[in-house]
Every structure is written in structure tokens, then in C-alpha cells.
Motif scaffolding. Structure first.
Motif, mmCIF file in Angstrom:
data_model
loop_
_atom_site.group_PDB
_atom_site.id
_atom_site.type_symbol
_atom_site.label_atom_id
_atom_site.label_comp_id
_atom_site.label_asym_id
_atom_site.label_seq_id
_atom_site.Cartn_x
_atom_site.Cartn_y
_atom_site.Cartn_z
ATOM 1 N N ASN A 1 0.849 -1.191 0.000
ATOM 2 C CA ASN A 1 0.000 0.000 0.000
ATOM 3 C C ASN A 1 0.886 1.244 0.000
ATOM 4 O OD1 ASN A 1 -1.618 2.207 0.639
ATOM 5 N ND2 ASN A 1 -3.031 0.940 1.836
ATOM 6 N N ARG A 2 0.790 2.036 -1.036
ATOM 7 C CA ARG A 2 1.629 3.235 -1.159
ATOM 8 C C ARG A 2 0.793 4.505 -1.281
ATOM 9 N NH1 ARG A 2 5.906 -0.105 -4.045
ATOM 10 N NH2 ARG A 2 7.464 -0.246 -2.390
ATOM 11 N N LYS A 3 -0.436 4.494 -0.750
ATOM 12 C CA LYS A 3 -1.277 5.691 -0.838
ATOM 13 C C LYS A 3 -0.647 6.893 -0.155
ATOM 14 C CE LYS A 3 -5.658 3.419 -1.539
ATOM 15 N NZ LYS A 3 -7.035 3.253 -1.125
ATOM 16 N N ALA A 4 0.175 6.680 0.855
ATOM 17 C CA ALA A 4 0.843 7.793 1.540
ATOM 18 C C ALA A 4 2.021 8.331 0.719
ATOM 19 C CB ALA A 4 1.327 7.353 2.918
ATOM 20 N N GLU A 5 2.349 7.664 -0.384
ATOM 21 C CA GLU A 5 3.494 8.053 -1.205
ATOM 22 C C GLU A 5 3.091 8.657 -2.549
ATOM 23 O OE1 GLU A 5 6.230 4.780 -1.610
ATOM 24 O OE2 GLU A 5 5.863 4.144 0.454
ATOM 25 N N TYR A 6 1.802 9.010 -2.729
ATOM 26 C CA TYR A 6 1.378 9.614 -3.993
ATOM 27 C C TYR A 6 2.258 10.814 -4.314
ATOM 28 C CZ TYR A 6 -3.055 7.001 -4.001
ATOM 29 O OH TYR A 6 -4.015 6.030 -4.014
ATOM 30 N N ARG A 7 2.680 10.909 -5.556
ATOM 31 C CA ARG A 7 3.483 12.052 -6.002
ATOM 32 C C ARG A 7 2.582 13.000 -6.793
ATOM 33 N NH1 ARG A 7 9.315 9.641 -8.013
ATOM 34 N NH2 ARG A 7 9.778 8.524 -6.082
ATOM 35 N N PRO A 8 2.595 14.268 -6.429
ATOM 36 C CA PRO A 8 1.710 15.221 -7.120
ATOM 37 C C PRO A 8 2.147 15.493 -8.550
ATOM 38 C CG PRO A 8 3.094 16.360 -5.541
ATOM 39 C CD PRO A 8 3.355 14.892 -5.355
ATOM 40 N N THR A 9 1.165 15.664 -9.407
ATOM 41 C CA THR A 9 1.382 16.014 -10.804
ATOM 42 C C THR A 9 0.630 17.303 -11.067
ATOM 43 O OG1 THR A 9 1.615 13.710 -11.461
ATOM 44 C CG2 THR A 9 0.984 15.271 -13.189
ATOM 45 N N LEU A 10 1.310 18.263 -11.707
ATOM 46 C CA LEU A 10 0.706 19.549 -12.033
ATOM 47 C C LEU A 10 0.788 19.770 -13.534
ATOM 48 C CD1 LEU A 10 -0.474 22.347 -11.333
ATOM 49 C CD2 LEU A 10 1.889 23.120 -10.944
ATOM 50 N N VAL A 11 -0.369 20.032 -14.143
ATOM 51 C CA VAL A 11 -0.427 20.383 -15.554
ATOM 52 C C VAL A 11 -0.852 21.845 -15.608
ATOM 53 C CG1 VAL A 11 -1.397 19.840 -17.811
ATOM 54 C CG2 VAL A 11 -1.038 18.002 -16.132
ATOM 55 N N ARG A 12 0.057 22.684 -16.088
ATOM 56 C CA ARG A 12 -0.141 24.135 -16.067
ATOM 57 C C ARG A 12 -1.103 24.605 -17.166
ATOM 58 N NH1 ARG A 12 3.750 27.159 -13.515
ATOM 59 N NH2 ARG A 12 1.983 28.570 -13.469
ATOM 60 N N ARG A 13 -1.529 25.799 -17.039
ATOM 61 C CA ARG A 13 -2.538 26.427 -17.897
ATOM 62 C C ARG A 13 -2.228 26.249 -19.388
ATOM 63 N NH1 ARG A 13 -2.646 31.694 -19.992
ATOM 64 N NH2 ARG A 13 -0.749 32.117 -18.829
ATOM 65 N N GLY A 14 -3.269 25.824 -20.121
ATOM 66 C CA GLY A 14 -3.196 25.754 -21.568
ATOM 67 C C GLY A 14 -2.445 24.581 -22.159
ATOM 68 N N ALA A 15 -1.956 23.663 -21.341
ATOM 69 C CA ALA A 15 -1.191 22.522 -21.861
ATOM 70 C C ALA A 15 -2.102 21.535 -22.591
ATOM 71 C CB ALA A 15 -0.454 21.815 -20.737
ATOM 72 N N THR A 16 -1.532 20.839 -23.571
ATOM 73 C CA THR A 16 -2.223 19.793 -24.319
ATOM 74 C C THR A 16 -1.500 18.474 -24.087
ATOM 75 O OG1 THR A 16 -3.058 21.247 -26.057
ATOM 76 C CG2 THR A 16 -2.746 18.934 -26.647
ATOM 77 N N LEU A 17 -2.268 17.448 -23.727
ATOM 78 C CA LEU A 17 -1.740 16.098 -23.527
ATOM 79 C C LEU A 17 -2.377 15.208 -24.587
ATOM 80 C CD1 LEU A 17 -2.146 16.001 -19.636
ATOM 81 C CD2 LEU A 17 -0.153 16.729 -20.970
ATOM 82 N N GLY A 18 -1.581 14.767 -25.551
ATOM 83 C CA GLY A 18 -2.090 14.032 -26.700
ATOM 84 C C GLY A 18 -2.637 12.660 -26.362
ATOM 85 N N ALA A 19 -3.379 12.098 -27.303
ATOM 86 C CA ALA A 19 -3.993 10.786 -27.137
ATOM 87 C C ALA A 19 -2.951 9.739 -26.766
ATOM 88 C CB ALA A 19 -4.693 10.375 -28.433
ATOM 89 N N ASN A 20 -3.311 8.904 -25.811
ATOM 90 C CA ASN A 20 -2.491 7.765 -25.378
ATOM 91 C C ASN A 20 -1.133 8.130 -24.802
ATOM 92 O OD1 ASN A 20 -4.184 5.430 -25.946
ATOM 93 N ND2 ASN A 20 -4.024 6.112 -28.057
ATOM 94 N N CYS A 21 -0.895 9.397 -24.471
ATOM 95 C CA CYS A 21 0.367 9.710 -23.796
ATOM 96 C C CYS A 21 0.261 9.264 -22.335
ATOM 97 C CB CYS A 21 0.710 11.198 -23.907
ATOM 98 S SG CYS A 21 -0.262 12.304 -22.867
ATOM 99 N N THR A 22 1.412 9.123 -21.682
ATOM 100 C CA THR A 22 1.461 8.746 -20.275
ATOM 101 C C THR A 22 2.251 9.802 -19.524
ATOM 102 O OG1 THR A 22 1.359 6.386 -20.766
ATOM 103 C CG2 THR A 22 2.274 7.005 -18.627
ATOM 104 N N VAL A 23 1.699 10.244 -18.395
ATOM 105 C CA VAL A 23 2.367 11.211 -17.533
ATOM 106 C C VAL A 23 2.717 10.494 -16.231
ATOM 107 C CG1 VAL A 23 2.165 13.421 -16.333
ATOM 108 C CG2 VAL A 23 1.099 13.119 -18.580
ATOM 109 N N VAL A 24 4.013 10.215 -16.040
ATOM 110 C CA VAL A 24 4.472 9.571 -14.817
ATOM 111 C C VAL A 24 4.373 10.591 -13.680
ATOM 112 C CG1 VAL A 24 6.440 8.449 -13.702
ATOM 113 C CG2 VAL A 24 5.964 8.010 -16.115
#
Length: 185
Positions: A93-116
Motif C-alpha cells: 500500500n503506497r497511498k501515503a506516497e502519492y506524487r503530485p502532478t501539475l499540468v499548467r494552464r493551456g497545456a495539451t496532452l495528446g492521445a495515449n500519452c502517459t504522464v508519470v
């Protein structure tokens, strides 16, 4: 007023902004905050510890897991992937270890991309379809590949910027571009 399709599940406590549209088979958890004028396509999941800004478009089959923040005007392409645990194991169980991800204003994330998890994607950055983001992305960067690498710069209106120095886009915006940075003037 906002629109929720009859097949969608929106848990008590979820905050949904004016003009937002939640489509078929979506699940929004009770702790989620969704801004105004957003669109959540078919089969989207939104976790409890998620903040989604205004005018965000999330296409079909995207799961926005806990510890993800999407600023205003972000586009998430079909079936793109967010993670929140860097080294998952079913038996640990690693729920206490979640790493935050921030996607800033106006960004585009294309189809099927992966954001670690644990990265920041800069303002108006453009992540190509199928790319894997495993480190921070600068503002206006055009990222492609596995792992993703920067191959250029994109304007705020989504056109590729070419050259160094002062460069204009097709909509009349002007940018200052160096080998390592791009900024709007």
C-alpha cells in the motif's frame, strides 16, 4: 447550471462549476473539484484529491487520479494516462506516497500519452500522442517519444514555432525563443 448524463455517477460532495458537462459512464469522486465550462468525455474517472480548473477538456477513457492538478484550459486527449504511484506493487500500500502532478494552464496532452507522477508540465506545453513524460516539461515545449524529448516549441494557439530569437505565430502572438526556453512577449 451544469449537465450530468443519467449514466454518470457524481458522488456527494463533488464540486462542479457552471456550464460543465459530464458525459456517459463518468465517475466523479466526492472530494473532486471541477471548474466551470469543463467537458468530461465518456468513461472518465476523477479521484477525490483532484482539482480541475476552468475550461478543461478531458476526452474519453481518461482517469484523473488523486494528487493530479489541472489548471485552466488544459486538454487531455483520448485514453491518455496519469499515474500517482512511482513504484506500484499490488501487495504494498503506497497511498501515503502519492506524487503530485501539475499540468499548467493551456497545456495539451495528446492521445495515449502517459504522464508519470511527480512532474510539472509547463504552460501551453504540447505532449504528442503516445509520448511518455517522466520529467518536468518547460512552458511551450513540444514533447514526443518514449521517453519524451523536446523537439521544438508550440504557440498558445497550437502552432509550431520555428527559429530562434523573436518569432511570431499564425495568430499574431510574438515569442522569444532560445535553445532552452520559449516565452510569450
Amino acid at each position: 447550471m451544469f449537465t450530468i448524463h443519467p449514466t454518470a455517477i457524481v458522488d456527494d460532495g463533488a464540486q462542479i462549476g457552471e456550464g460543465s458537462r459530464i458525459w456517459h459512464w463518468v465517475h466523479v469522486s466526492g472530494g473532486a473539484s471541477i471548474g466551470r465550462d469543463c467537458s468530461l468525455g465518456q468513461n472518465v474517472y476523477v479521484g477525490n484529491d483532484v482539482v480541475i480548473g476552468n475550461n478543461v477538456k478531458i476526452q474519453n477513457n481518461v482517469s484523473v487520479y488523486d494528487a493530479v492538478r489541472l489548471e485552466d484550459d488544459v486538454f487531455c486527449g483520448p485514453s491518455m494516462v496519469f499515474t500517482n504511484v512511482y513504484n506500484p506493487r499490488s501487495a504494498v500500500n503506497r497511498k501515503a506516497e502519492y506524487r503530485p502532478t501539475l499540468v499548467r494552464r493551456g497545456a495539451t496532452l495528446g492521445a495515449n500519452c502517459t504522464v508519470v507522477c511527480g512532474v510539472t508540465i509547463g504552460e501551453h506545453a504540447f505532449v504528442g500522442a503516445g509520448a511518455v513524460i517522466n520529467k518536468d516539461v518547460p512552458d511551450y515545449a513540444l514533447m514526443v517519444g518514449v521517453p519524451a524529448r523536446r523537439i521544438g516549441w508550440m504557440s498558445e494557439n497550437g502552432t509550431r514555432l520555428k527559429g530562434l530569437g523573436r518569432v511570431s505565430d499564425t495568430a499574431g502572438g510574438t515569442y522569444e525563443i532560445t535553445e532552452e526556453t520559449c516565452r510569450r512577449l
